[in-house]
Write a protein that holds these residues in place. Structure first.
Motif, PDB file in Angstrom:
ATOM      1  N   ASP A 201      -4.406  -5.538  -4.644  1.00  0.00           N
ATOM      2  CA  ASP A 201      -5.449  -6.536  -4.430  1.00  0.00           C
ATOM      3  C   ASP A 201      -4.831  -7.925  -4.394  1.00  0.00           C
ATOM      4  O   ASP A 201      -3.599  -8.087  -4.445  1.00  0.00           O
TER       5      ASP A 201
ATOM      6  N   ASN B  80     -13.302   5.109  -4.508  1.00  0.00           N
ATOM      7  CA  ASN B  80     -12.340   4.011  -4.539  1.00  0.00           C
ATOM      8  C   ASN B  80     -12.483   3.228  -5.839  1.00  0.00           C
ATOM      9  O   ASN B  80     -13.202   3.658  -6.746  1.00  0.00           O
ATOM     10  N   HIS B  81     -11.803   2.087  -5.922  1.00  0.00           N
ATOM     11  CA  HIS B  81     -11.776   1.328  -7.163  1.00  0.00           C
ATOM     12  C   HIS B  81     -13.153   0.800  -7.561  1.00  0.00           C
ATOM     13  O   HIS B  81     -13.375   0.466  -8.724  1.00  0.00           O
ATOM     14  N   GLU B  82     -14.080   0.750  -6.610  1.00  0.00           N
ATOM     15  CA  GLU B  82     -15.407   0.239  -6.920  1.00  0.00           C
ATOM     16  C   GLU B  82     -16.309   1.284  -7.572  1.00  0.00           C
ATOM     17  O   GLU B  82     -17.210   0.936  -8.342  1.00  0.00           O
TER      18      GLU B  82
ATOM     19  N   GLU C 297      -4.570   7.283  -2.267  1.00  0.00           N
ATOM     20  CA  GLU C 297      -4.220   6.084  -1.515  1.00  0.00           C
ATOM     21  C   GLU C 297      -4.451   4.850  -2.390  1.00  0.00           C
ATOM     22  O   GLU C 297      -5.527   4.677  -2.977  1.00  0.00           O
TER      23      GLU C 297
ATOM     24  N   ALA D 281      -3.705   0.449  -2.781  1.00  0.00           N
ATOM     25  CA  ALA D 281      -3.364  -0.821  -2.138  1.00  0.00           C
ATOM     26  C   ALA D 281      -3.430  -1.924  -3.184  1.00  0.00           C
ATOM     27  O   ALA D 281      -4.216  -1.858  -4.139  1.00  0.00           O
TER      28      ALA D 281
ATOM     29  N   THR E 263       0.677   5.935  -0.522  1.00  0.00           N
ATOM     30  CA  THR E 263      -0.060   7.169  -0.795  1.00  0.00           C
ATOM     31  C   THR E 263       0.788   8.037  -1.706  1.00  0.00           C
ATOM     32  O   THR E 263       1.941   8.351  -1.388  1.00  0.00           O
TER      33      THR E 263
ATOM     34  N   GLN F 295      -7.881   3.335  -3.190  1.00  0.00           N
ATOM     35  CA  GLN F 295      -8.659   3.200  -1.961  1.00  0.00           C
ATOM     36  C   GLN F 295      -9.357   4.509  -1.589  1.00  0.00           C
ATOM     37  O   GLN F 295     -10.429   4.504  -0.993  1.00  0.00           O
ATOM     38  N   ASP F 296      -8.733   5.630  -1.973  1.00  0.00           N
ATOM     39  CA  ASP F 296      -9.336   6.932  -1.662  1.00  0.00           C
ATOM     40  C   ASP F 296      -8.526   8.029  -2.345  1.00  0.00           C
ATOM     41  O   ASP F 296      -7.347   7.835  -2.683  1.00  0.00           O
TER      42      ASP F 296
ATOM     43  N   GLN G   4       0.846  -1.185   0.000  1.00  0.00           N
ATOM     44  CA  GLN G   4       0.000   0.000   0.000  1.00  0.00           C
ATOM     45  C   GLN G   4       0.887   1.243   0.000  1.00  0.00           C
ATOM     46  O   GLN G   4       2.028   1.213   0.460  1.00  0.00           O
TER      47      GLN G   4
ATOM     48  N   TRP H 293      -2.505  -2.737  -8.290  1.00  0.00           N
ATOM     49  CA  TRP H 293      -2.777  -1.561  -7.465  1.00  0.00           C
ATOM     50  C   TRP H 293      -4.206  -1.082  -7.712  1.00  0.00           C
ATOM     51  O   TRP H 293      -4.646  -0.955  -8.852  1.00  0.00           O
ATOM     52  N   GLN H 294      -4.903  -0.772  -6.613  1.00  0.00           N
ATOM     53  CA  GLN H 294      -6.273  -0.284  -6.691  1.00  0.00           C
ATOM     54  C   GLN H 294      -6.415   0.976  -5.830  1.00  0.00           C
ATOM     55  O   GLN H 294      -5.841   1.063  -4.737  1.00  0.00           O
TER      56      GLN H 294
END
Length: 764
Positions: free
Chosen positions: A376, A346-348, A372, A374, A79, A384-385, A77, A381-382
């Motif tokens: 998976d 985020n990634h979703e 940010e 992280a 930033t 997060q925010d 992870q 890399w995805q």
């Protein structure tokens, strides 16, 4: 030498290190010292030699396509911090040379202090400048330096990326080429192309970019793509100076960004996509909101400049770009993202929305995004925010090291600004004491929002005064001295148009006239153009200008103006023309031609909509308004100043005073217009005729007007900083048009009273 290359004065500083470079297969590697030596050039020293122009028909690339910022493949992870400045306009020090005053809300020297803090927390911070960087604030004094001091400043602060703005094209082509070569980082823009028709670069007709449209950064295996953009309207704004963009063309913004983003995603599969745009939110009916709405599913954060605005917004995929977007800052103060408003990113759900931030102008703030990431379960890399903020510089100390490095530039600029070239005879603002603010009879002073008037509207915008007449009259005199028609006869100007660019402008009887006074009165590097214009088109132009004001309502004690119209788009007309403005009538807009301006006479005869008249204007107005609106064509140009030794309107003012040794208000007092609701005044500020507003001030509205004069109450304003505006007139019948000054008392200081009316303190 091209006359548009500004000569170095004896006070100008020269960078001694001459950069060299070579071009190989469309990629240019430039090696140069991080801190070039500076010394003051003497009067006898030669102007430094210049680097050659960029190779025609080749994409200028100074950095590899992918730059590795950090390379720890064991991280799960991280930033990523991205910072951006925009519209710095030559502000190296926290200093305004036109005012000869410290500006607490400006300067690379203050940005440098913030960068030290940010890099202490994240040494791999990515730093972007969003353009309109090397023009303004006396920066033109150093245009002949092989390394412009503002570019040297970018290098000293280790900027990674630079996106050219429209003002980078304010000077001849060699100027921008020289700056691109001198910058240590990457320069990108997705929509600047080599002009195929002018260059015949490729027989197949394929587009050849002038700059690469994107730059990729590798953070421990995570790829961050940054896509740049420059306004396509450079060709319109610089239409009178085509040399400035010679052999270049500008592609439609949405088309260019879409193509570049799609290419980057297909070719590199970036984990984060960033927009770095020098482009307004509603630019000419298009703008960043259109791009954001169309590409919200592909771009994560947009840093933008050009508007000089302060905001943090969010746009959803498919939002109507004509509508206002969601402000997502805490308390609407543009400084910190409010997660309660913006929600989860985020990634979703990243394909549903995009965040946009602009850090004002001149260094009001460092825009910042923290992203940010992280990994998976598949090691990808995805997001997060993402969190946005504008870190303001108001309480920040200037960086001493950068101050010292650029001290010769500051000293030369300050000395040049304070060079006395004449004296002033008579007040140039006809208020009772010559001051700019009609209500409190004061000039601008500082509060937390910077320098502003108490009522935020200059008296010379309301009444016909020599402060604007001097610009118009010198434009008229210059054209009539220089311009000749096709038969060789001197051109006679019927009308001249000019704006009062700054509410800080003023000239008082008995003061010395310094070079800075010309810069304060006329801050831009505009050239002068004379055109033929048909009467009907001239009337449309005047209606366009007076749309600046809101419509008069019964009970109004002040004039208010449209916050969506910039002060530089309000022109006042002088010359052989008489006209009256009735603010009770509707303004010109997309639905109406406007009915405010009554032209009583022109060229010594009744106004004729079918007649042709000669109009003197600046080159910006020529291209961006008259040509764009179809009121004139290029064939209507009679003369333009670009090939004159003195080509800028500002320098024409300086030249006049230097030759005359004085500037006398009586020589430029030419009353030819008035606003019906205000009436007319004499040169002592006394009303000769009184309109409804003035009559009400002396009658039923006297008590409320006196409360404003005493600073007991404040007018309602919108916007912030130098974009603040009275968006509602003080109205006797509308208690919502004013609020009580919370700092008012018999013993309150002027500073406290101004602070009490600051925008941030207004009732919500």
């Amino acid at each position: 030498m091209n006359p548009k290359i500004i000569k170095l004065s004896a006070l100008s500083a020269a960078v001694l290190a001459i950069l060299s470079g070579c071009n190989h297969q469309k990629q240019e590697a430039v090696e140069q010292p991080k801190e070039a030596a500076i010394q003051t050039q003497t009067a006898d020293a030669p102007v430094p030699s210049q680097l050659p122009e960029l190779a025609k028909c080749e994409t200028f690339v100074s950095q590899p396509e992918v730059i590795v910022k950090s390379n720890d493949k064991n991280l799960s992870q991280q930033t990523i911090t991205i910072g951006a400045t925009g519209d710095m306009h030559g502000r190296i020090y926290a200093y305004d040379y036109a005012l000869d005053a410290i500006d607490n809300n400006a300067g690379f020297t203050k940005i440098a202090s913030l960068l030290k803090e940010e890099r202490a927390a994240d040494e791999n911070m990515l730093l972007i400048d969003l353009g309109d960087t090397v023009q303004g604030n006396s920066a033109e004094l150093f245009n002949d330096n092989p390394v412009h001091p503002v570019v040297e400043t970018l290098n000293a602060l280790n900027y990674d990326l630079w996106v050219p703005g429209n003002h980078e094209f304010d000077f001849e082509r060699a100027f921008i080429d020289r700056n691109l070569r001198a910058f240590d980082g990457s320069v990108i823009s997705s929509n600047i192309l080599w002009d195929q028709a002018a260059t015949e670069c490729d027989a197949s007709g394929d587009e050849i970019p002038f700059l690469r449209g994107f730059q990729l950064y590798d953070y421990n295996g995570a790829k961050v793509a940054v896509v740049g953009l420059t306004p396509s309207w450079v060709k319109v704004w610089q239409a009178a100076s085509p040399e400035n963009f010679r052999n270049l063309d500008f592609k439609d913004e949405l088309e260019a960004v879409t193509a570049t983003v799609d290419h980057v995603i297909e070719a590199h599969q970036p984990d984060v996509v960033i927009g770095a745009f020098h482009y307004g939110r509603k630019e000419h009916g298009r703008g960043v909101h259109e791009i954001a709405s169309a590409l919200a599913d592909k771009i994560d954060v947009i840093f933008m400049g050009h508007e000089h605005a302060r905001f943090i917004e969010q746009v959803n995929k498919g939002d109507d770009p004509a509508q206002e977007m969601l402000e997502i800052s805490v308390n609407g103060e543009y400084q910190q993202e409010d997660k309660a408003i913006s929600g989860v990113y985020n990634h979703e759900n990243r394909h549903q929305k995009v965040k946009i931030i602009e850090p004002g102008n001149w260094g009001w703030a460092l825009a910042k995004a923290q992203i940010e990431l992280a990994k998976d379960e598949n090691g990808n890399w995805q997001i997060q925010d993402t969190t946005l903020a504008n870190r303001t510089v108001a309480g920040v100390e200037e960086d001493k090291a950068l101050q010292e490095q650029m001290r010769a530039i500051h000293d030369a600029s300050e000395t040049d600004a304070n060079t006395v070239i004449g004296n002033v005879e008579g007040h140039f603002t006809f208020s009772a004491n010559g001051a700019a603010d009609e209500a409190v009879l004061e000039d601008r002073m500082a509060n937390s929002e910077g320098l502003r008037l108490y009522t935020t509207i200059h008296a010379a915008k309301l009444y016909d005064m020599p402060l604007v007449d001097v610009i118009n009259q010198i434009q008229i005199r210059t054209v009539e001295e220089k311009a000749r028609d096709k038969d060789g006869n001197a051109v006679k100007v019927d009308v001249s148009a000019a704006a009062l660019f700054s509410d800080a402008s003023n000239l008082y009887h008995g003061q010395d006239y310094h070079k800075k006074d010309s810069a304060n009165l006329y801050m831009y590097d505009n050239e002068l153009v004379a055109v033929n214009i048909q009467g009907a088109a001239l009337k449309d132009y005047m209606e366009w200008s007076y749309a600046y004001f809101n419509q008069f309502k019964e009970g109004d004690l002040t004039v208010s103006f449209n916050p969506d119209i910039r002060a530089y788009n309000y022109d006042i007309f002088d010359g052989n023309i008489e006209y009256v403005v009735d603010l009770s009538q509707p303004a010109r807009n997309e639905h109406s031609e406007g009915q405010r301006v009554q032209i009583e006479s022109i060229a010594g005869a009744p106004f004729d909509p079918q007649a042709n008249y000669v109009l003197a204007i600046n080159d910006y107005r020529y291209g961006t308004t008259l040509l764009a609106q179809g009121w004139i064509t290029e064939s209507d140009v009679i003369w333009e100043s670009s090939n004159e030794p003195i080509y800028a309107v500002r320098d024409m003012l300086t030249d006049y005073v230097a030759k005359a040794g004085k500037l006398a208000a009586a020589d430029f007092t030419h009353p030819n217009w008035h606003i019906l609701q205000l009436g007319t005044i004499d040169n002592t500020g006394q009303h000769q005729t009184k309109g409804d507003i003035v009559t009400l001030r002396e009658g039923a509205g006297k008590s409320l007007w006196e409360r404003l004069q005493n600073k007991e109450i404040c007018v309602m304003r919108s916007g912030a900083g130098d974009r603040t505006a009275i968006h509602r007139a003080l109205n006797l019948m509308d208690e919502g048009s004013w609020f009580v000054n919370p700092n008012y008392s018999d013993t309150a200081t002027n500073e406290a009273l101004y602070e009490g009316c600051a925008y941030s303190n207004q009732p919500q």
